[in-house]
Design a protein around this motif. Structure first.
Motif, short mmCIF file in Angstrom:
data_model
loop_
_atom_site.label_atom_id
_atom_site.label_comp_id
_atom_site.label_asym_id
_atom_site.label_seq_id
_atom_site.Cartn_x
_atom_site.Cartn_y
_atom_site.Cartn_z
N LEU A 127 -72.40 -34.34 72.64
CA LEU A 127 -72.39 -34.04 74.08
C LEU A 127 -71.93 -32.61 74.33
N LEU A 128 -70.93 -32.16 73.56
CA LEU A 128 -70.45 -30.79 73.71
C LEU A 128 -71.55 -29.80 73.35
N ARG A 129 -72.24 -30.07 72.22
CA ARG A 129 -73.37 -29.22 71.82
C ARG A 129 -74.41 -29.15 72.93
N ASP A 130 -74.76 -30.31 73.49
CA ASP A 130 -75.79 -30.35 74.53
C ASP A 130 -75.39 -29.54 75.76
N LYS A 131 -74.12 -29.65 76.14
CA LYS A 131 -73.65 -28.91 77.32
C LYS A 131 -73.66 -27.40 77.07
N ASN A 174 -85.62 -27.13 74.24
CA ASN A 174 -84.90 -25.86 74.25
C ASN A 174 -83.96 -25.73 73.05
N ARG A 175 -83.27 -26.84 72.74
CA ARG A 175 -82.35 -26.81 71.60
C ARG A 175 -83.09 -26.53 70.30
N ARG A 176 -84.21 -27.21 70.11
CA ARG A 176 -85.00 -27.00 68.89
C ARG A 176 -85.53 -25.57 68.82
N LYS A 177 -85.99 -25.09 69.96
CA LYS A 177 -86.62 -23.77 70.00
C LYS A 177 -85.61 -22.64 69.80
N HIS A 178 -84.41 -22.80 70.37
CA HIS A 178 -83.46 -21.69 70.40
C HIS A 178 -82.26 -21.85 69.47
N SER A 179 -82.23 -22.89 68.64
CA SER A 179 -81.04 -23.15 67.83
C SER A 179 -80.71 -22.00 66.90
#
Length: 205
Positions: A127-131, A174-179
């Motif tokens: 959850l912290l990562r997602d935020k 977005n997470r996958r694209k910008h990690s």
């Protein structure tokens, strides 16, 4: 370096513990013998040997994940981002409800080789990562509307009904694209340095 994958968290914590043990044993040869993980006849396989082998096989991946976890924590603190116990409950309670009994939930935990505290820590980190990512790479209303228009027949819902589901999908995208981009930015911001020569070489591969 490999991409950050929170699922490795348990292994990463294990390796961190082994690293500490390995340092202490390097300074105390007797400890290496008494802290054996296995014996073959009269020969002891030490925790140091186990750590060194695990480092060779998965060190680059694990250290990348450990760095990313710490970067998430530090960036979240800098941004004032927090995860509440209620938010973690909202992830775990549906699992408990689906399994119906405390016994089934314990079986679920045992299958994953963790206890409830560790499960809560895992979800808390997710959850912290997602935020953190949501703040760094927010999903716009225009993007949600565009996705809905392209997929509304498949979704079979009104825009308002489909909106939360679409927003979650776009955040994941977005997470996958910008990690990788995010990780490199944070490594520069927080001056990340890998000190172990073996891991430095692995990171270059």
């Amino acid at each position: 370096m490999k991409k950050f994958d929170i699922s490795i968290l348990t292994v990463a914590v294990l390796l961190t513990g082994l690293a500490v043990i390995g340092v202490s044993q390097a300074n105390d040869p007797a400890a290496a013998h008494t802290s054996a993980v296995a014996t073959v006849g009269n020969t002891a396989i030490s925790q140091t040997a186990l750590y060194e082998q695990m480092k060779k096989e998965a060190g680059a991946k694990v250290v990348t994940d450990l760095i990313a976890i710490e970067l998430c924590k530090q960036e979240a603190a800098a941004q004032g981002i927090k995860v509440t116990e209620q938010e973690i409950d909202a992830k775990i309670n549906p699992i408990k409800d689906k399994l119906k009994t405390p016994e089934k939930f314990q079986e679920y935990l045992q299958e994953r080789k963790m206890n409830e505290k560790e499960l809560r820590e895992r979800f808390g980190m997710l959850l912290l990562r997602d935020k953190v990512f949501e703040k760094a790479f927010p999903v716009t209303e225009e993007q949600i509307k565009e996705y809905y228009e392209k997929n509304k027949e498949k979704l079979g819902k009104t825009y308002e009904e489909a909106r939360p589901e679409i927003a979650e999908k776009l955040l994941e995208r977005n997470r996958r694209k910008h990690s990788d981009e995010w990780l490199e930015q944070m490594k520069k911001k927080y001056n990340v340095q890998i000190m172990d020569p073996v891991l430095v070489e692995q990171a270059k591969e």
